[in-house]
Enzyme design. Structure first.
Site, PDB file in Angstrom:
ATOM      1  N   GLU A  37      21.756  13.376   1.528  1.00 22.00           N
ATOM      2  CA  GLU A  37      23.043  13.977   1.208  1.00 22.00           C
ATOM      3  C   GLU A  37      23.626  14.579   2.467  1.00 22.00           C
ATOM      4  O   GLU A  37      23.005  15.426   3.115  1.00 22.00           O
ATOM      5  CB  GLU A  37      22.857  15.055   0.136  1.00 22.00           C
ATOM      6  CG  GLU A  37      22.430  14.448  -1.180  1.00 22.00           C
ATOM      7  CD  GLU A  37      22.597  15.391  -2.351  1.00 22.00           C
ATOM      8  OE1 GLU A  37      23.103  16.513  -2.146  1.00 22.00           O
ATOM      9  OE2 GLU A  37      22.200  14.988  -3.455  1.00 22.00           O
ATOM     10  N   ASP A  76      27.493  27.542  -2.716  1.00 19.22           N
ATOM     11  CA  ASP A  76      26.352  27.611  -1.809  1.00 19.22           C
ATOM     12  C   ASP A  76      25.916  29.037  -1.544  1.00 19.22           C
ATOM     13  O   ASP A  76      26.745  29.937  -1.387  1.00 19.22           O
ATOM     14  CB  ASP A  76      26.696  26.927  -0.480  1.00 19.22           C
ATOM     15  CG  ASP A  76      26.698  25.420  -0.636  1.00 19.22           C
ATOM     16  OD1 ASP A  76      25.657  24.880  -1.082  1.00 19.22           O
ATOM     17  OD2 ASP A  76      27.729  24.777  -0.339  1.00 19.22           O
TER      18      ASP A  76
END
Ligand SMILES: Cc1ncc(COP(=O)(O)O)c(C=O)c1O
Ligand SMILES: Cc1ncc(COP(=O)(O)O)c(C=O)c1O
Lengths: 399, 269, 399, 269
Positions: free
Chosen positions: D32, D43
């Protein structure tokens, strides 16, 4: 004497004479009067005349009420303090002067005096201030009416209420530090009166509480009466107890005026370190005879309170009279109780009140559930101002 | 003769009586004895400082009167107390306090007059009765803004002299005599036969002379107290007061008809 | 397009669809939507359902209106600014959100959301704040409703709005400093949303403006609509121009909502350093699609304004739509103009407004007498908050 | 076989392609590629720092795709871009911008999949069409709170695999695999035949193995990026990823029937 003891005919008679106009000499019983230098007598007399005329003039009342509603945020709310009530076992209603423009009841008085000053053709306002709320209110009205403003403030108060000093300056007022005596409200008042002597032609002395020479105690009480009258109309019923903090005593006087003709007990709460009603003797300062903190020789004592607005050794003469006749009762609370009260009110109701106002809250916190304020009592409390000015003190930065 | 009433803050120094005697020696017609008060509303910076200094020394009305009593044999000049209402009325709610007792205590210490700037004529009734009963002259003040009817009443009710507050301001030194002084003195003289003494801001012998041309004398305060605060000795002050005396005597020379007034000035010298 | 150009049938048709409920996808034209992680979708949906139900429930409206009048000081005054009007040649009316409890319009939104949170059974509020006014309002409502409050605030904003940080803490809220990115509102919002993900069961995300995922832009606008509706009822006539500052855009949206169906021009004033409407491009941040300040590569830019509440690179999606359709217009003013506006308003009218609110004032000061605001115009300006929080900035202590 | 998708913040260091190649060498099934965004809402602290570091270096989507294009001959592992909506939709108001162009650019740089955590299935229509047109698999995410009907739609519309967000939180290392991971994987598997990869908080090979017992593989991000931020070399990361690989292969040994899924995993190795 408790309110319960004061009933029937006795009460009715007292109610008819209490908190109406003072005697022609400006006296409430043995208190009040006009103890000022001859230089100020004509100005006091002119103010009395102007006030009598204005107060009888519907146009004046209309101007005032327009300013109150369109500018100052009146009527202020009456807030049921649901959480504190549940905690304390009393029904507590808060009259929210903290919501008034500039953050306290002081604006009620100042708007009226500024209108009078304009009527009298004055170009300038002189004021004393302790917490700075009256100074801010004066600076505000001066800006609005295009008057110059000079505000006297003790150096010690300037340090602990810097927030308000900056507001006054932003509003265009001149703030003059007073370095004499205790460097608090008492000395600021002396200095403001001296300045008034020197400028009596052009300047109106915009006194901030119900002290000073006649007609101030009467005039200021009448201008603050709006607190009590609104609260009376807003409350679901006449409360058992009406409570307010007492520095000079204007927010208490205005509140009491709305309930003096009812069986409600009237309680004024003083700072333990500035409790003229509790610890004072009759005396004369700042132009009026009242209860005054003084030593055995007649020298006026310096008060000592965390609340700059209550840090004052005198009290309005009408309170001395209400106390002497037993119609009102006076209590004291300590600085520590006050700090606790600010926090408890904030956390329970989401309202950060002024240190001054927290005195009234502190008494309720202490008295609720005792014989002085039995469980189940309906209490109406005037929250005289908001706490923004006190953040530095509360953060422990100054004291 | 033109009267000279110098003012002295009682207790300003441990040897304050020596200043009183120096004033007397310099030819004062009376000395005003300031009884220091914590909140002297009508006083400017100099006399505030003088009062503070005295109070910090711990003086009280009692200690001051004791000092005067102790010095009684040296004092020939008339003494006039000057103070604020709170000291005068102190204890009026209790037996043995209040203005009757206060005036009696003044008289016992040899004081013959009293000036209370924050007791205007309207509030003076009780005090006046007390003063009269004790043999004390209550001197009333008039200001430039006092309207005619009040002035007449002040003239009627004042004792010994009328105190003409020369200026719309507090006590304190000034560059020039206020322009309001002369018209006020004239207005007072039109309503009373009492002498008119002009006070507030008389800072130099020249100013005193100018004032004395309209009135019957002067009160001098801050100009003297500043020197005491600055450390000048009683002897220095004697010289200072003598200069005022000389200036007034000079005015007397110019205006021989003024002598008529000396009759009421008491036992000067 | 000016308001004058938008008349007759075109306006009527636009008015019927503008500022009502968004499309079912939460869109206002091309803007809005629900761009959040899957973890937050059910919470957004549940909030939408709760809001739809509550908004249709008279009991909810009754609760809200009782809180507004008894607690928050509503209706707030509409003050004619006589002096500034005379100086500028326009008729200026000020809608006084500075008089609302806690000192700004933010309380309107928060009281409604707290009621919803309670309806949804939440025990905690999470909020982002820039100027701290929304944080204070959230802490206030949390105290009142017995909820925990966690407020995320950029480190830079903490420094310049310490006053409000202390207020939040006094009210019992936890203030969490955010150190990422520009350390202002943008980053506080990221952090609050992250915290929400982790506590979505117990916590309601009490968003402070008309941004965020559907239903927030709609919900917050509806809760702020009270500003415009009150003003409309208070104003003597429909004004020519309605103006408000725009950060996220909630006070402007609430104000505009009261006048969108009139011929009044609607003007939003942005900070020159945070002018998403003026300098932004369409983009997606914080869960919604709107105008966003971003670089050529799509990275969101840091805004730069003296007003912490406007120091934000996005703007509510409905503003993007109002701007795109021409119904509202957006202007910018500089920090210097804003500082000057605070002073001029204070000295002319005795009102110290927030730096945010002063943006609207600054535009009026600049535009009055120009073709953008011709002499004689009737202007209604929402003063979104009071300046107490900004004293340190105004005193030059922080920036 | 259980899939291993390690995550790499593109541009985190100048030699970031070397980390990609190290992941490939260690046996990743796909990598990824995080396209750093200024406001990575989903995040946690580690990947925020990684993104910030890359952005401060001045990388852009263009520079990242250029780097990948330049390294094309070395890259055999499938690449899946992971980023936020604003970069995907950027420029959609202008010709040559928006998701069509974005997907075409990804494909041109050899990227075959795309994950956009802030584009939920309701908002995915336009993007999905663009991705399909460009030959890019748009991977959708499911969360523990996703209700059954949505889960079914996600299963229906996701491509290549379904990304199971193991925990109600942001990305970031954790002491243990979330208890929500296994039930979620099971629920997803009940509605789709696509492989289910579990991500968010997979911090150790042991946790990866545990996760892989419920799902078809894992995504590992913060645990790797922390090491890169701490200065670990590509070779260090190869060892790290290899340990995850070994743990997953171990799970394969336990569960031989899992091999069925390898068919869809593309050209791994
Ligand atoms: C908020 C507040 N309450 C009370 C007071 C005391 O004044 P009063 O006793 O006249 O109401 C002050 C004086 O500054 C004040 O600021
Ligand atoms: C007083 C004030 N006005 C305006 C704003 C900007 O918010 P909005 O644009 O949502 O009204 C803020 C935000 O903190 C504020 O505190």
């Amino acid at each position: 004497m408790t309110g319960a003891a004061m009933t029937g005919a006795a009460m009715t008679e007292a109610a008819m004479t209490t908190m109406s106009a003072p005697a022609p000499t400006g006296r409430f019983g043995e208190f009040g009067g006009r103890y000022v230098p001859e230089s100020l007598i004509p100005a006091c007399a002119a103010l009395e005349t102007a006030f009598r005329e204005a107060w009888a003039d519907p146009a004046f009342h209309e101007q005032l009420s327009r300013l109150r509603s369109q500018y100052a945020g009146r009527p202020t709310a009456l807030t049921p303090a649901h959480n504190l009530s549940a905690q304390l076992g009393v029904t507590l209603l808060l009259k929210r002067e903290d919501l008034a423009h500039t953050g306290s009841h002081k604006i009620n008085n100042v708007l009226g005096q500024a209108l009078l000053a304009r009527r009298m053709g004055k170009s300038r306002l002189i004021a004393e201030t302790g917490a700075g709320q009256h100074g801010v209110a004066t600076a505000t009205a001066a800006a609005l009416f295009g008057l110059r403003a000079t505000v006297y403030m003790g150096e010690r108060d300037i340090a602990r209420q810097r927030h308000n000093v900056f507001r006054m300056e932003l509003l265009g007022a001149e703030v003059i530090p007073v370095t004499s005596g205790s460097r608090t409200l008492k000395d600021a008042t002396n200095e403001a009166m001296r300045a008034w002597v020197a400028a009596v032609d052009e300047a109106h002395f915009c006194l901030g509480s119900v002290g000073g020479p006649h007609p101030y105690p009467w005039l200021v009480r009448e201008l603050q009466r709006v607190i009590g009258e609104e609260a009376r109309a807003q409350a679901p019923a006449v409360p058992d107890v009406v409570v307010a903090c007492v520095g000079g005593g204007s927010n208490a006087a205005g509140t009491f005026a709305g309930f003096v003709d009812t069986p409600a007990r009237l309680i004024g709460v003083e700072a333990a370190g500035g409790a003229a009603m509790t610890d004072g003797m009759p005396g004369v300062v700042h132009g009026y005879r009242s209860m005054v903190l003084q030593d055995a020789h007649g020298q006026v004592l310096e008060a000592e309170s965390i609340a700059a607005g209550l840090d004052y050794p005198g009290v309005g003469p009408e309170h001395a009279h209400l106390g002497a006749t037993g119609r009102a009762e006076y209590r004291t609370v300590t600085d520590d109780e006050v700090l606790d009260a600010v926090r408890r009110l904030a956390r329970a109701e989401g309202i950060i009140c002024a240190l001054e106002s927290a005195h009234a809250v502190a008494w309720v916190l202490r008295a609720a559930g005792t014989p002085d304020l039995p469980t189940g009592s309906a209490v109406l409390l005037t929250l005289s101002g908001r706490g923004d000015k006190d953040m530095a003190t509360l953060a422990g930065e100054v004291r | 003769m033109k009267r000279l009433n110098p003012y002295l803050t009682a207790g300003i120094t441990p040897d304050w009586i020596d200043y009183l005697l120096a004033f007397q020696a310099a030819g004062a017609d009376a000395v005003e004895i300031g009884l220091p008060f914590s909140d002297p509303m009508l006083d400017g910076a100099t006399i505030q400082r003088a009062s503070d200094q005295a109070l910090r020394r711990g003086v009280t009305v009692t200690s001051i009167l004791d000092d005067l009593t102790a010095a009684r044999e040296h004092i020939r000049v008339p003494l006039i107390a000057m103070t604020y209402a709170n000291l005068v009325f102190h204890g009026d709610a209790r037996p043995g306090g209040g203005p009757e007792a206060f005036c009696r205590r003044l008289a016992a210490a040899g004081i013959s007059g009293l000036i209370v700037p924050d007791v205007p004529v309207d509030e003076a009734g009780h005090l006046q009765a007390s003063a009269t009963a004790a043999g004390i002259d209550l001197v009333l003040l008039a200001a430039p803004v006092t309207p005619p009817d009040r002035l007449a009443e002040i003239g009627r009710r004042s004792k010994n002299f009328v105190y003409a507050v020369s200026i719309m301001d507090t006590t304190g030194e000034r560059d020039a005599l206020a322009t309001t002084a002369a018209p006020l003195a004239e207005r007072i003289k039109a309503v009373t036969d009492l002498p008119v003494l002009i006070g507030f801001g008389i800072s130099t012998p020249e100013q005193a002379a100018t004032a004395a041309r309209s009135g019957d004398g002067v009160v001098v305060g801050a100009a003297l107290m500043r020197r005491v605060l600055d450390g000048a000795s009683p002897d220095d002050l004697r010289v200072e007061v003598a200069a005022f005396r000389a200036a007034l005597d000079q005015v007397d020379q110019e205006m021989p008809d003024a002598r008529a007034h000396t009759e009421v000035s008491g036992d000067r010298r």
